[in-house]
Motif scaffolding. Structure first.
Motif, mmCIF file in Angstrom:
data_model
loop_
_atom_site.group_PDB
_atom_site.id
_atom_site.type_symbol
_atom_site.label_atom_id
_atom_site.label_comp_id
_atom_site.label_asym_id
_atom_site.label_seq_id
_atom_site.Cartn_x
_atom_site.Cartn_y
_atom_site.Cartn_z
ATOM 1 N N ALA B 78 0.802 -1.219 0.000
ATOM 2 C CA ALA B 78 0.000 0.000 0.000
ATOM 3 C C ALA B 78 0.844 1.282 0.000
ATOM 4 C CB ALA B 78 -0.962 -0.025 1.180
ATOM 5 N N PRO B 79 1.900 1.372 0.825
ATOM 6 C CA PRO B 79 2.701 2.603 0.788
ATOM 7 C C PRO B 79 3.316 2.869 -0.588
ATOM 8 C CG PRO B 79 3.180 1.418 2.796
ATOM 9 C CD PRO B 79 2.291 0.530 1.974
ATOM 10 N N ALA B 82 0.539 4.311 -2.617
ATOM 11 C CA ALA B 82 0.248 5.660 -2.112
ATOM 12 C C ALA B 82 1.294 6.637 -2.633
ATOM 13 C CB ALA B 82 0.231 5.661 -0.585
ATOM 14 N N ILE B 85 0.715 7.391 -6.304
ATOM 15 C CA ILE B 85 -0.415 8.322 -6.475
ATOM 16 C C ILE B 85 0.015 9.742 -6.077
ATOM 17 C CG2 ILE B 85 -2.730 8.920 -5.646
ATOM 18 C CD1 ILE B 85 -3.241 5.904 -5.319
ATOM 19 N N ALA B 86 0.738 9.836 -4.967
ATOM 20 C CA ALA B 86 1.146 11.165 -4.495
ATOM 21 C C ALA B 86 2.132 11.817 -5.460
ATOM 22 C CB ALA B 86 1.758 11.062 -3.098
ATOM 23 N N ARG B 110 -6.890 5.873 -11.406
ATOM 24 C CA ARG B 110 -6.521 7.295 -11.435
ATOM 25 C C ARG B 110 -5.728 7.637 -12.696
ATOM 26 N NH1 ARG B 110 -7.196 5.844 -6.250
ATOM 27 N NH2 ARG B 110 -7.745 7.413 -4.689
ATOM 28 N N LEU B 183 -9.200 -2.788 5.957
ATOM 29 C CA LEU B 183 -9.169 -1.346 5.711
ATOM 30 C C LEU B 183 -7.749 -0.868 5.454
ATOM 31 C CD1 LEU B 183 -11.655 -0.075 8.417
ATOM 32 C CD2 LEU B 183 -12.094 -0.751 6.054
ATOM 33 N N SER B 184 -6.759 -1.574 5.965
ATOM 34 C CA SER B 184 -5.390 -1.126 5.727
ATOM 35 C C SER B 184 -4.503 -2.205 5.124
ATOM 36 C CB SER B 184 -4.778 -0.592 7.029
ATOM 37 O OG SER B 184 -5.042 -1.458 8.089
ATOM 38 N N ARG B 337 -14.865 -3.257 -4.065
ATOM 39 C CA ARG B 337 -13.860 -3.007 -3.037
ATOM 40 C C ARG B 337 -14.331 -2.035 -1.956
ATOM 41 N NH1 ARG B 337 -7.879 -2.050 -2.416
ATOM 42 N NH2 ARG B 337 -7.851 0.091 -1.707
ATOM 43 N N MET B 341 -15.258 -2.834 2.003
ATOM 44 C CA MET B 341 -14.560 -2.159 3.114
ATOM 45 C C MET B 341 -15.552 -1.457 4.035
ATOM 46 S SD MET B 341 -11.393 -0.383 1.244
ATOM 47 C CE MET B 341 -9.769 -0.745 1.697
ATOM 48 N N ARG C 38 -11.546 14.783 -5.128
ATOM 49 C CA ARG C 38 -10.464 13.995 -5.711
ATOM 50 C C ARG C 38 -9.931 14.629 -6.997
ATOM 51 N NH1 ARG C 38 -10.995 7.608 -5.294
ATOM 52 N NH2 ARG C 38 -10.914 8.208 -3.119
ATOM 53 N N VAL C 231 -5.112 6.965 4.026
ATOM 54 C CA VAL C 231 -4.180 7.328 2.956
ATOM 55 C C VAL C 231 -3.537 6.095 2.360
ATOM 56 C CG1 VAL C 231 -2.035 8.527 2.437
ATOM 57 C CG2 VAL C 231 -3.739 9.596 3.895
ATOM 58 N N ILE C 232 -3.051 5.209 3.213
ATOM 59 C CA ILE C 232 -2.295 4.062 2.730
ATOM 60 C C ILE C 232 -3.236 2.924 2.327
ATOM 61 C CG2 ILE C 232 -0.429 2.461 3.268
ATOM 62 C CD1 ILE C 232 0.379 5.390 3.261
ATOM 63 N N GLY C 233 -4.264 2.712 3.138
ATOM 64 C CA GLY C 233 -5.148 1.586 2.859
ATOM 65 C C GLY C 233 -6.139 1.895 1.760
ATOM 66 N N ARG C 234 -6.654 3.122 1.758
ATOM 67 C CA ARG C 234 -7.715 3.447 0.800
ATOM 68 C C ARG C 234 -7.293 4.498 -0.211
ATOM 69 N NH1 ARG C 234 -12.658 4.212 4.904
ATOM 70 N NH2 ARG C 234 -13.417 5.537 3.230
ATOM 71 N N PHE C 235 -6.081 4.961 -0.135
ATOM 72 C CA PHE C 235 -5.566 5.996 -1.045
ATOM 73 C C PHE C 235 -6.488 7.201 -1.070
ATOM 74 C CE2 PHE C 235 -4.539 1.757 -2.995
ATOM 75 C CZ PHE C 235 -3.296 1.682 -2.419
ATOM 76 N N ASP C 236 -7.145 7.472 0.055
ATOM 77 C CA ASP C 236 -8.071 8.607 0.116
ATOM 78 C C ASP C 236 -7.328 9.777 0.768
ATOM 79 O OD1 ASP C 236 -10.107 10.412 0.413
ATOM 80 O OD2 ASP C 236 -11.594 8.868 0.893
ATOM 81 N N PHE C 237 -6.566 10.509 -0.028
ATOM 82 C CA PHE C 237 -5.742 11.598 0.501
ATOM 83 C C PHE C 237 -6.601 12.716 1.071
ATOM 84 C CE2 PHE C 237 -2.993 9.408 -2.429
ATOM 85 C CZ PHE C 237 -1.791 9.370 -1.756
ATOM 86 N N LEU C 394 4.205 13.054 3.222
ATOM 87 C CA LEU C 394 3.284 13.153 2.086
ATOM 88 C C LEU C 394 3.210 14.590 1.581
ATOM 89 C CD1 LEU C 394 0.417 10.771 3.172
ATOM 90 C CD2 LEU C 394 1.756 10.618 1.065
ATOM 91 N N ILE C 397 5.990 15.294 -0.763
ATOM 92 C CA ILE C 397 5.803 14.825 -2.139
ATOM 93 C C ILE C 397 4.946 15.831 -2.895
ATOM 94 C CG2 ILE C 397 4.891 13.039 -3.644
ATOM 95 C CD1 ILE C 397 5.473 11.009 -1.694
ATOM 96 N N PHE C 398 3.803 16.208 -2.301
ATOM 97 C CA PHE C 398 2.885 17.083 -3.014
ATOM 98 C C PHE C 398 3.533 18.432 -3.314
ATOM 99 C CE2 PHE C 398 -0.507 14.369 -1.109
ATOM 100 C CZ PHE C 398 -0.907 13.833 -2.318
#
Lengths: 360, 356, 550
Positions: B78-79, B82, B85-86, B110, B183-184, B337, B341, C38, C231-237, C394, C397-398
């Motif tokens: 996951a990291p 992440a 994406i970031a 995305r 969830l994680s 998904r 969750m 998003r 953030v990590i599990g759901r990528f929901d920043f 994070l 990065i942004f």
């Protein structure tokens, strides 16, 4: 004694100076002059604006109004490092990490004086203040009096045209203070450096100053020589600030006599008109007691309420005829300390009675 | 007079400041250079594969393509996603070499992945490749939800080993089970998806309700439950086989159980990051990963790889993993998904599980 | 004048810019997402509403507040007497006790976590001490958080207690106040500011910490782990940013309380204060010694347990002692490079951080330059302590990975890791510099000015030597923290800049506990060596600076 009102222009001249912090007006419309070589004290109670005035002259604060001229040049807007003064602070503000010589040499290093010249100058300054043997000591190893001398030598190192002293003696105990006061005065005379000293101690001001500027609530109350101010104060405030004073509210003038609560006293030279809130005043030392009262006007029969031994004099608090009077009598004349309840006649000599405005 | 001298003094002080600044720059330059050195062609690879497997693959790739130097950034599933994406504004990586397909799909949704059909795509087992018209990923290996069971503690407490998922709901395992939270953790999600597939939607949630009664705690990492079982912090960890194998090799008294109802499973795949700076070499890497040679390297670590016909069973790995894989509809699972969750969070996220 | 202009606005402005680029702007880049959808469209408080309707929020928020409060109370109750003993008593071994209290700072956080599990976990030697409670959950969070926060509290309280005014005790003694009454009427009130700041720092630290609850938190949700899940599990920043904003709330409150306490405390230390000398009081000193010994034993026990764990073959089933875990570390060249990177990172962070923090501390403490800049610098410097590393990383990065950013070139360099570590640990060294410099009389600057020395000159000739021992401490603080930090860097490292603390995490993820523990021990030893050097240099400076001796 230099005369600031004489033909030569004054060395330092302050005109219409004002400074406020927010709503508080700390210095209002202050103006005075200092002649070259003169020793002037700014005297006033704490909070009267005297330290702010000194900081304005040093350039640590910027004035809102007025001008400051030094040696003919307008310095009002100059930053401190471009003005020509040395300063001694109440805390001395010695650099703790530098020894005595290091503190004294600090300013000489700042202006880039050659090493050899610096060493000679430091040696001379330390000799001047009597600290030649302590050149290698650090501030934390010195007594208060020694620290004060280091601060003085440091302030004099750049041979400033003006020496500013901010309560330089107040952190010392009484004996050292008296001793250093005399030394300071002697040193100033010898060097002829124009000096401005801020103090709240009237005895200090009276003993060292050529002239005194008395301040109260941001304003100048009176300027004059010590004896002038002591004997002819311009106001009840100045009279009281410079020493002990008997003062009674003056109800009315009756010809050349003054009516106060419980008594009518003859005056030597009664004013034509009364100032606002008039007070009738006399210094305790001017009050005549015992055999002295013979042939004097304004005699009063009173009882001793208390007697305080002051060493060379005795301070008597006397009550009678609705008045309370303080009298300082030389101990040698009394030969003993009167007991409470003893009857005594006093006289308030007409020539010594003053009518002073009580404002402020 | 003073003015001049003071000015001289202050410019000197400013010169000193300048010298300090020069010193700081001198310090900073090599650090900047360290990041920017590029005499050789380089390829920046993100990977969530097992560290040994990733390094072996990179060695294999570099042997085959010595002109390319691989800079690997290894991290958990996951990291890594992440981070991708970031970093979307200016991608730092070229290729993701091994990450759960379900997580890759989040990046794909995305628009962060570049469709590419590697050279040997057609030779890869159909189950192990993205069968859409414009494939985004190609599989490297696959693994399944498994149970790590501490035999030493079980012997002490006289508790039998479970054989089925259903066994785990028996009262004897109450408070003895740890599992990651879906969830994680992707691992947990595939276990949950496995149950929903094996038992059906309703029976699946009913099963999890019963299991919940026995779970001591839900954690964040997919491999942690197996590690906790290995050190006796729990009796049973719902996890996957790879960490269990490592732990057995380290000397842990555990066995890896593949429950008989079937296993939820997951593919680890390669995908190229859209905007890759070294796109040409990223494609070279994708081509190579799809080769039999690369699959043979992975087979030393896991039994299921991109080529069906490569048979291997790494030491201490449980047998028959491939046979127990459930038939899963990955498209449908990806779509559900968020819903899964949310439902899990609703049912188990806010309740404190029972302790013993 | 050049210097006047430079110092008036240019230098403070530049420093403010640097600080902002390191903290405020990256944070804004991430936290700003709390108000965006998003696709980058503005949604106002939409995300907050969305988060508020998530099930479990109330539980996580309550857990965060309640567990942080419990931890804070326990930490302060332990740290206050400990710090009091260090600063005021004449008990033997104070230097050793001081070092023992600092140990948790020197080890990567995984090490104490291991130690905690080895002691109190299911297989733990002292499991019975928990009286049937389970480590994983609230108990573990509180225990491990106390361990983690204790050094910070002890540092702050000891500094506050050391700076009292001896005259107050003389006065109290003259008024026939007994020891207990002297403590209640003089010591406690005079250390009020230190107490307030220690309390708020501990609370904020625990509130935002994410490492402890992930390792020993079991299923107990707190806000800091919520960020991870979102953030990590759901990528929901976007929701993650909402939690990031919520995590800042106690920090903002703490900042307000701190400012208030600072105002009321200001006048109590004057230039004429008499330094406090430790008085020998046998009964008190014995009690304090026993107390400190117990606390130090607990710290050493946890760390020692982890060290022991690095020496056995497979805990708890194969306890054969040996150095095999260390030997296996040596087999991997990457791990060597990671250690070298860590040293470069730590040294770079310490050098750059100390220089910048000394400058900002000087500007604030000596009121150099424009007033607006001083206030702004102080506010920005207080921010990092409140920001979880994950959020900072994070945000980096942004912010830095945006091609429109002129500093984009830093992305992927060791320099950026240095900037990030400096920013992450900035608050405490800045406060150390301010604290060191405000003690000197305000009139020192005026005296120097009258002697034609500008602020830079007096800074070099007076404040630099005065601050030297504090600078060494600041350097050490940055160094050991940068040596062990993970959370902010996990998103920023690459193959060239991978540091040892990240390698430790990778080893754990790869299920190699023994090696992870061994590597963590190696890092701790390096930090210990650095601390030893720091203490030696500081002592040498103090010896050379004869003027400090009274």
């Amino acid at each position: 004694m230099p005369d600031s009102t004489g033909g030569t222009p004054p060395y330092l001249s302050v005109q219409g100076l004002g400074k406020h912090y927010g709503a508080a007006q700390v210095v209002r419309d202050v103006g005075f002059e200092v002649a070259g070589g003169e020793f002037v004290c700014i005297l006033g109670p704490s909070g009267c604006g005297k330290t702010t005035l000194l900081r304005l002259i040093a350039g640590f604060e910027q004035a809102d109004a007025g001008t400051i001229r030094q040696a003919g040049a307008d310095i009002t807007a100059l930053p401190p490092e471009r003005r020509d003064f040395g300063i001694v602070f109440q805390s001395y503000a010695l650099f703790p990490n530098r020894d005595v010589a290091g503190n004294v040499v600090f300013g000489l290093e700042s202006v880039g004086m050659a090493r050899a010249a610096r060493a000679a100058r430091v040696a001379a300054l330390l000799a001047l203040v009597g600290l030649s043997d302590h050149a290698q000591k650090y501030p934390s190893q010195l007594s208060g009096g020694q620290q004060q001398r280091v601060a003085l030598a440091r302030a004099l190192a750049l041979q400033p045209g003006l020496l500013l002293l901010d309560e330089p003696l107040s952190a010392l105990d009484a004996n050292v203070r008296a001793h250093l006061r005399d030394e300071l005065r002697g040193l100033q005379r010898r060097l002829g450096v124009t000096t401005l000293m801020v103090t709240h101690d009237q005895a200090e001001a009276l003993s060292v100053a050529d002239r005194i500027v008395v301040m109260n609530a941001g304003r100048i109350e009176q300027v004059g020589s010590p004896s002038e101010l002591y004997t002819r104060p311009g106001s009840l405030f100045v009279g009281r600030f410079l020493g002990e004073l008997n003062a009674w509210p003056l109800a009315a003038l009756e010809g050349s006599a003054a009516r106060i609560a419980g008594a009518r006293l003859v005056l030597a030279d009664a004013p034509a008109t009364l100032p606002g809130a008039p007070w009738l005043c006399i210094r305790p030392a001017s009050v005549a007691v015992g055999s002295e009262v013979e042939g004097r006007e304004n005699r009063l029969d009173m009882l001793v309420a208390s007697a305080t031994f002051l060493g060379d004099a005795v301070r008597l608090a006397l009550e009678g005829e609705g008045l309370r009077v303080l009298a300082d009598v030389p101990f040698a004349r009394l030969g003993r300390i009167p007991a409470a309840g003893e009857a005594m006649t006093v006289a308030l000599p007409a020539a010594q009675l003053m009518v002073l405005p009580g404002h402020g | 007079m003073w003015a001049n001298q003071t000015l001289g003094k202050s410019t000197m002080s400013i010169r000193m400041l300048g010298r300090l600044a020069a010193l700081a720059v001198a310090f900073a330059v090599p650090m900047l250079a360290a990041g920017a050195q590029a005499q050789q062609r380089t390829l920046t690879v993100y990977s969530s594969l097992d560290e040994d497997q990733a390094k072996a693959l990179i060695r294999g790739f570099e042997a085959k393509h010595p002109q390319v130097k691989v800079n690997a950034i290894l991290g958990s599933t996951a990291p890594i996603i992440a981070r991708v994406i970031a970093e979307a504004a200016s991608p730092q990586g070229d290729v993701i070499m091994g990450n759960a397909v379900s997580a890759l799909m989040a990046a794909d949704a995305r628009g962060l992945l570049l469709p590419y059909k590697p050279a040997q795509f057609d030779k890869v087992s159909p189950m192990m490749r993205d069968n859409r018209a414009e494939p985004v990923w190609v599989g490297i290996d696959a693994w399944a939800a498994s149970v790590c069971f501490n035999t030493a503690e079980a012997a002490k407490k006289n508790i039998p080993a479970p054989v089925t998922w259903e066994d785990l709901t028996k009262p004897i395992y109450r408070g003895q089970i740890t599992m990651p939270s879906p969830l994680s953790s992707g691992t947990a999600l595939l276990a949950v998806n496995g149950w929903l597939t094996a038992f059906g939607e309703q029976a699946g949630w009913a099963y999890m309700d019963r299991l919940h009664e026995n779970v001591a705690r839900y954690g964040h990492s997919g491999s942690a439950p197996c590690r906790q079982a290995a050190t006796g912090e729990s009796l049973i960890g719902i996890s996957y086989a790879a960490p269990g194998v490592k732990l057995i090799n380290e000397g842990a008294p555990i066995s890896i159980i593949l429950p008989s109802e079937g296993l939820g499973w997951e593919i680890e795949a390669l995908a190229i990051i859209k905007g890759a700076r070294n796109l040409a070499d990223a494609k070279v890497m994708a081509d190579w990963i799809s080769s039999r040679e690369a699959a043979e390297i992975s087979a030393k670590f896991l039994p299921i790889t991109a080529y069906d016909d490569i048979q291997s069973l790494p030491k201490n790995y449980p047998a028959n993993e491939r046979e127990k894989l459930l038939k899963m509809d990955f498209g449908k699972l990806a779509a559900s998904r968020e819903a899964v969750m949310a439902e899990w969070q609703r049912r188990y996220g806010t309740k404190v599980p029972p302790r013993n | 004048m050049v210097e006047r202009r430079v110092l008036g606005h240019a230098l403070p402005g530049l420093l403010l810019l640097v600080l902002a680029a390191g903290t405020v702007l990256p944070l804004a880049a991430l936290l700003g997402r709390a108000f965006l959808d998003r696709n980058g469209g503005f949604t106002g408080l939409g995300n907050f509403v969305r988060y508020a309707t998530e099930p479990g929020l109330a539980v996580a928020a309550w857990n965060s507040v309640w567990l942080s409060a419990q931890t804070t109370v326990i930490t302060i109750v332990l740290a206050y007497p400990y710090a009091y003993a260090l600063a005021r008593s004449a008990m033997p071994g104070r230097a050793a006790f001081r070092l023992a209290a600092m140990l948790p700072l020197l080890a990567p956080s995984l090490l104490p976590a291991f130690g905690m599990i080895y002691l109190f976990g299911q297989q733990g030697a002292l499991r019975g001490w928990l009286m049937g409670a389970e480590l994983y959950g609230p108990v573990g969070i509180v225990l491990a958080s106390v361990f983690h926060a204790l050094p910070h509290a002890v540092l702050l309280l000891a500094a506050g207690l050391a700076a009292g005014d001896g005259r107050l005790y003389e006065a109290a003694q003259a008024l026939r106040a007994g020891p207990w009454r002297r403590f209640m009427t003089v010591t406690l009130p005079s250390s009020r500011y230190a107490l307030v700041s220690a309390t708020s720092v501990v609370f904020v630290l625990v509130f935002t910490d994410f490492g402890v609850p992930t390792v020993v938190g079991g299923s107990t949700n707190v806000l800091a782990t919520d960020i991870y899940k979102l953030v990590i599990g759901r990528f929901d920043f976007e929701l993650g940013a909402v939690v990031g904003v919520l995590l800042l709330v106690p920090a903002v409150a703490a900042y307000g309380i701190d400012a208030l306490a600072r105002r009321t405390q200001r006048a109590s230390l004057s230039g004429r204060s008499v330094p406090i000398t430790a008085v020998r009081m046998p009964v008190r000193d014995t009690v304090l010694f026993l107390f400190c010994a117990a606390v130090a034993a607990a710290i050493l026990g946890v760390i020692g347990m982890a060290v022991w764990g690095s020496l056995v073959r497979f805990w708890p089933y194969n306890l054969t002692l040996g150095l095999h875990n260390y030997a296996r570390l040596l087999e991997d060249g990457d791990e060597f490079r990671a250690v070298a990177n860590s040293v470069v990172l730590a040294a770079g962070t310490a050098a750059a951080g100390t220089a910048v923090a000394a400058l900002t501390g000087w500007l604030v403490a000596r009121r150099v330059g424009a007033g607006w800049a001083q206030g702004a610098i102080q506010a920005v410097a207080m921010l990092p302590v409140a920001v979880p590393g994950l959020v900072l990383g994070l945000g980096y990065i942004f912010f830095f990975n945006n091609p429109a950013n002129p500093m984009h070139g830093l992305q992927g360099t060791m320099a950026l890791l240095v900037v990030c570590s400096v920013a992450h640990f900035y608050t405490v060294p800045h406060l150390m510099a301010v604290g060191g410099l405000v003690r000197l009389d305000r009139e020192i600057d005026l005296a120097a000015q009258a002697l034609r020395a500008g602020p830079v000159s007096v800074g070099r000739r007076v404040y630099l030597p005065y601050l030297a021992p504090v600078l060494v401490e600041m350097f050490g603080y940055f160094f050991v923290n940068a040596m062990t930090t993970v959370s902010a860097l996990i998103f920023l490292f690459n193959a060239q800049t991978r540091v040892a603390a990240i390698a430790v995490v990778n080893l754990v993820e790869g299920s190699r506990f023994g090696q992870a523990a061994a590597f963590a021990v190696v890092l701790m030893v390096l930090s210990l060596v650095a601390t030893g050097v720091q203490l030696a240099v500081r002592a040498a400076i103090l010896r050379r600076q004869r003027w400090r001796v009274r």
